[in-house]
Design a protein around this motif. Structure first.
Motif, short mmCIF file in Angstrom:
data_model
loop_
_atom_site.label_atom_id
_atom_site.label_comp_id
_atom_site.label_asym_id
_atom_site.label_seq_id
_atom_site.Cartn_x
_atom_site.Cartn_y
_atom_site.Cartn_z
N ALA A 32 -29.26 12.65 47.46
CA ALA A 32 -29.62 11.23 47.34
C ALA A 32 -28.81 10.56 46.23
O ALA A 32 -28.35 9.42 46.39
CB ALA A 32 -31.11 11.09 47.06
N SER A 33 -28.61 11.24 45.12
CA SER A 33 -27.82 10.68 44.02
C SER A 33 -26.38 10.43 44.45
O SER A 33 -25.80 9.38 44.14
CB SER A 33 -27.85 11.63 42.81
N CYS A 36 -26.25 7.46 46.83
CA CYS A 36 -26.53 6.17 46.21
C CYS A 36 -25.40 5.66 45.31
O CYS A 36 -25.13 4.46 45.27
CB CYS A 36 -27.83 6.25 45.40
N GLY A 157 -31.94 8.28 43.54
CA GLY A 157 -31.29 6.99 43.27
C GLY A 157 -31.57 6.49 41.87
O GLY A 157 -30.70 5.90 41.22
N ARG A 162 -29.26 3.36 40.93
CA ARG A 162 -28.86 2.67 42.15
C ARG A 162 -30.07 2.51 43.08
O ARG A 162 -30.09 2.98 44.20
CB ARG A 162 -27.74 3.43 42.87
N GLU A 164 -31.14 0.00 44.67
CA GLU A 164 -30.98 -0.86 45.84
C GLU A 164 -30.72 -0.05 47.10
O GLU A 164 -31.14 -0.43 48.20
CB GLU A 164 -29.86 -1.89 45.62
N VAL A 165 -30.01 1.07 46.97
CA VAL A 165 -29.81 1.97 48.11
C VAL A 165 -30.99 2.92 48.25
O VAL A 165 -31.45 3.21 49.35
CB VAL A 165 -28.50 2.77 47.96
N ALA A 166 -31.51 3.39 47.12
CA ALA A 166 -32.58 4.38 47.13
C ALA A 166 -33.83 3.85 47.82
O ALA A 166 -34.52 4.60 48.53
CB ALA A 166 -32.90 4.81 45.71
N LEU A 169 -33.32 4.18 51.59
CA LEU A 169 -33.35 5.59 51.96
C LEU A 169 -34.77 6.13 51.87
O LEU A 169 -35.25 6.85 52.76
CB LEU A 169 -32.41 6.37 51.05
N PRO A 226 -28.72 -1.02 55.38
CA PRO A 226 -27.71 -0.59 54.39
C PRO A 226 -26.30 -1.07 54.72
O PRO A 226 -25.55 -1.45 53.82
CB PRO A 226 -27.80 0.94 54.43
N GLY A 280 -22.19 7.01 52.42
CA GLY A 280 -22.17 6.89 50.96
C GLY A 280 -20.94 7.47 50.30
O GLY A 280 -20.54 7.02 49.21
#
Length: 282
Positions: A32-33, A36, A157, A162, A164-166, A169, A226, A280
């Motif tokens: 996830a990191s 993001c 995220g 971040r 806004e993406v997390a 998701l 996204p 991503g």
């Protein structure tokens, strides 16, 4: 003989944590990191990501220990190989291990940022509530599990700042997990009688199936966001379309075959994760 006796509680505590589950959770957060923040900036958050992986490992281990503590009577017949029914560790030791591990997770998350700390505290509340009461309450338990799944990606995220993406998701994971959990409850309705009061028992299997379908549809409707917000690249689109198609297929089969439906939903979730990964990092 003395060495074997000394190793017994250590082995029991280690098994309580279920290291494989802990590492899988950490891998999800790491993924996830990367999704993001992207591979270019990922290394700029090395210490935050490291702390986040440790937090997830301790949190997951704490949750597993807490689960074994509360399920110790059921596990005597359902899972006799687990540490408590085998006599490798006492229930009190399992509870202490859980409290200590949760505490470490809280302390470590405080070194990342406020978002991370908030997600961990909220997740601990849901985890404890689930084990104490929500597990037997059907839909409430489904919602708790769905939050915990989504929070894994939120946390990844948050570590790289971040959100806004997390959020997207995490929301997709929440909706997909909720649908799958409800389908699983439809599948297990006979075995759950007298143990849990699930959504299919409350409103009927068909109506519960419609609720599951709404969750899957919500995930499909959210999936273009996204790319539309230019958070992920064009490489996200074709793969997420495959995921959406699988979710839609799941909606057509889970009424007649819940067992197959929840497996198909799991496949759709995996494909969606791959879509986020490609969008991503490429």
């Amino acid at each position: 003989m003395a060495n074997r006796i000394e190793r017994k509680p250590i082995e029991g505590l280690f098994r309580l944590l279920r290291p494989a589950n802990c590492l899988m959770g950490a891998a999800g957060t790491l993924l996830a990191s990367i999704i993001c923040v992207g591979p270019e900036e990922f290394l700029d958050y090395g210490s935050e990501v490291l702390f986040s992986l440790l937090v997830v490992i301790f949190f997951t281990g704490a949750g597993n220990s807490l689960n074994d503590y509360f399920d110790r009577e059921i596990d005597k017949t359902a899972h006799p190989e687990r540490p408590i029914p085998r006599g490798l560790v006492s229930p009190r030791s399992a509870l202490i291990l859980s409290v200590v591990s949760f505490s470490i997770a809280i302390i470590l998350s405080s070194f990342i940022n406020l978002w991370s700390l908030g997600i961990v505290l909220t997740s601990i509340l849901f985890m404890i509530s689930y084990e104490v009461s929500l597990k037997r309450e059907g839909l409430a338990g489904n919602l708790a599990i769905s939050w915990l799944t989504g929070a894994l990606f939120l946390f990844g995220g948050a570590a790289v700042d971040r959100m806004e993406v997390a959020w997207i998701l995490g929301a997709l994971a929440f909706l997909a997990t909720l649908g799958r959990e409800i389908v699983k409850d439809i599948q297990d309705v006979q075995g759950d009688r007298g143990i849990r009061l699930t959504l299919p028992m409350r409103i009927g299997a068909r109506n519960a199936g419609f609720v599951a379908s709404l969750s899957f549809i919500g995930a499909v409707l959210l999936s273009p966001v996204p790319y539309m917000q230019e958070l992920l690249s064009i490489y996200y689109v074709p793969i997420v379309l495959v995921s959406d198609a699988i979710f839609i297929y799941c909606e057509t089969i889970h009424f007649a075959d819940p067992k197959r439906g929840q497996k198909v939903a799991k496949l759709a979730m995996l494909v969606a994760l791959i879509a986020f990964l490609f969008g991503g990092i490429i």
